[in-house]
Design an enzyme around this catalytic site. Structure first.
Site, mmCIF file in Angstrom:
data_model
loop_
_atom_site.group_PDB
_atom_site.id
_atom_site.type_symbol
_atom_site.label_atom_id
_atom_site.label_comp_id
_atom_site.label_asym_id
_atom_site.label_seq_id
_atom_site.Cartn_x
_atom_site.Cartn_y
_atom_site.Cartn_z
ATOM 1 C CG HIS A 1 -1.942 -0.998 1.323
ATOM 2 N ND1 HIS A 1 -3.169 -1.365 0.782
ATOM 3 C CD2 HIS A 1 -1.627 -2.313 2.124
ATOM 4 C CE1 HIS A 1 -3.766 -2.330 0.973
ATOM 5 N NE2 HIS A 1 -2.926 -3.164 1.483
ATOM 6 C CB SER B 1 19.281 17.108 -16.522
ATOM 7 O OG SER B 1 18.618 18.532 -16.611
ATOM 8 C CE LYS C 1 16.792 15.204 -12.640
ATOM 9 N NZ LYS C 1 16.231 13.959 -12.958
ATOM 10 C CD GLU D 1 12.603 8.512 -17.931
ATOM 11 O OE1 GLU D 1 13.066 8.885 -19.120
ATOM 12 O OE2 GLU D 1 12.762 9.105 -16.870
#
Length: 474
Positions: free
Chosen positions: A197, A327, A333, A340
């Site tokens: 949960h 980035s 980054k 993805e």
């Protein structure tokens, strides 16, 4: 060359074109094109969308060669013609994709039976055969399409092409399973906090967590392997409406046998031809497994990218490979790009399943007329899953490592290890200890000892995260 009602002549002032004739009338065709009037009409009438997949074109060519050989064995066609058709097909199959595409330019969104693509193949084979031997006319309909109809040839090509794509997909699934299995073994005893949960739960090991992901994929692979067998049923021999009109006896069985030899699958023509033309349940049900696989990949990739979130403001339990700068503005980054990519592919497949389901439902009367979009969508899903899974396995999973310090920290801070106290002091008192620790910002151990219900020695004995995972019980 003379194709019966096909003929060639030059037009004054337009030497770059030739004119051929079909049952509707004359058609102007580029002089160097290998196709004929029906292909040219389709080019003019249907201009939108992606091209017909070349995988399908190559299978159609193989069918034409197999059909010619079958007709030869059955004495339904003269040997000199069938040999010439076979030679023309062999020539075309040797072309690379770029050269092959020049002769097969039609789009998916055409006639729903795929007739124009079938005729595209018939016409090109006939023209190539004429280039090999101009003295022996090979007719697109009467010779290359002998004993066939677009209505049975195209769905036959659909199933064979789909079967090949599924076999490649199965290899990609197994490859990802293998990579996950390596990580499962490596991190079998690395304890981390569980989450249900989206809240803290009892501990497990990272290897156990990976085993769940791996099991999803092994189940998907099993489903795919079992259901893919339905693609081996071929519609060939049904001709126009399933009755087999104009096909020689045993023709369908011979073609199926020859296609089995070419592709290494146990294809059969012993199937209901009315089903083969009007229904595409095999394509539909197998794509359903792809949808299930896509759903599981979404879960796995999301789990990994969330667990790797950070490096300092997220979960931070996993380290992912730095494959490229993440980035254009934030130096240093690193983004979970492989996750993805595979999740984008997955949602595309989920959408494709709606297309497949709707298209498969449109078998009005004796024929489904959504065949081109069915097979192109199926192949897109298979290609997307095969490619992104392979990259995901090699460029993310293979280089995945764990942040053991972070995992240990979160286990130590977790309140849900209190579950191990419940059998000894009861659920109610255990809950009170957890609530007190949360309220006061103390550790669970501190709150437990302070409660007087548990001694330090008892807590250390009972609240053992490794023992809680059960890995030593098996």
């Amino acid at each position: 060359m003379n194709f019966g009602f096909y003929h060639e002549r030059m037009v004054t002032g337009m030497s770059e074109y030739r004119v051929e004739e079909d049952t509707i009338g004359e058609v102007k065709i580029p002089a160097d094109a290998l196709w004929g009037p029906q292909t040219q009409r389709s080019l003019q009438n249907f201009t939108t969308g992606t091209k017909m997949p070349l995988q399908l074109i190559r299978v159609l060519l193989q069918i034409k060669k197999a059909a010619a050989a079958a007709n030869q064995e059955l004495n339904a066609m003269p040997v000199n013609k069938t040999k010439l058709i076979g030679a023309a097909v062999d020539y075309l199959l040797k072309l690379d994709d770029e050269k092959l595409r020049k002769s097969f330019p039609l789009v998916v969104y055409q006639t729903g039976s795929g007739t124009q693509t079938n005729m595209n193949v018939n016409e090109v084979v006939a023209h190539v055969a004429a280039n090999f031997n101009s003295e022996l006319p090979i007719l697109p309909n009467d010779d290359v399409n002998h004993g066939q109809s677009s209505n049975d040839v195209f769905p036959t090509a659909m199933n064979i092409t789909a079967a090949v794509a599924v076999a490649e997909l199965e290899q990609a699934i197994q490859h990802l399973i293998d990579k996950l299995n390596q990580k499962q073994k490596k991190y079998w005893r690395v304890v981390k906090i569980g989450r249900t949960h989206l809240q803290d739960a009892t501990p497990l090991t990272f290897g156990q967590e990976i085993s769940g992901w791996r099991s999803m994929l092994t189940h998907d692979l099993s489903y795919l392997h079992q259901l893919a067998q339905t693609l081996n049923e071929l519609a060939i021999g049904g001709t126009a409406v399933g009755t087999g009109l104009n096909a020689a006896p045993r023709f369908a069985d011979l073609v199926a046998t020859k296609m089995s030899t070419v592709y290494g699958f146990e294809f059969t023509a012993k199937s209901n031809k009315f089903y083969g033309l009007a229904g595409h349940s095999g394509i539909n049900v197998v794509h359903g497994v792809m949808k299930t696989l896509a759903s599981d990949l979404l879960k796995i990739a999301n789990d990994i990218r969330f667990l790797a979130s950070g490096p300092r403001a997220g979960y931070g339990e996993l380290n992912i490979p730095a494959n490229e700068p993440g980035s254009s503005i934030m130096p240093g980054k690193v983004n979970p790009t492989q996750a993805e990519a595979v999740t984008m592919a997955a949602v595309r497949v989920l959408g494709n399943d709606v297309t497949i389901s709707m298209a498969a439902s449109q078998g009005n009367f004796e024929m489904n007329v959504y065949k081109p979009v069915l097979i192109s969508t199926f192949l897109e899903s298979a290609e997307l899953l095969t490619g992104t899974m392979t990259s995901f396995a090699d460029l993310l999973v293979a280089g995945l490592t764990v942040n053991t310090a972070r995992m240990s920290e979160l286990v130590e801070r977790s309140l849900m290890t209190v579950t191990a106290l419940s059998p000894h002091i009861g659920y109610h008192d255990s809950a009170k200890i957890a609530q007190t620790a949360q309220k006061n910002g103390s550790t669970l151990r501190e709150a437990a000892i302070k409660s007087g219900k548990v001694s330090a020695a008892q807590f250390d004995e009972w609240v053992d995260p490794v023992r809680m995972t059960g890995i030593d019980d098996k």
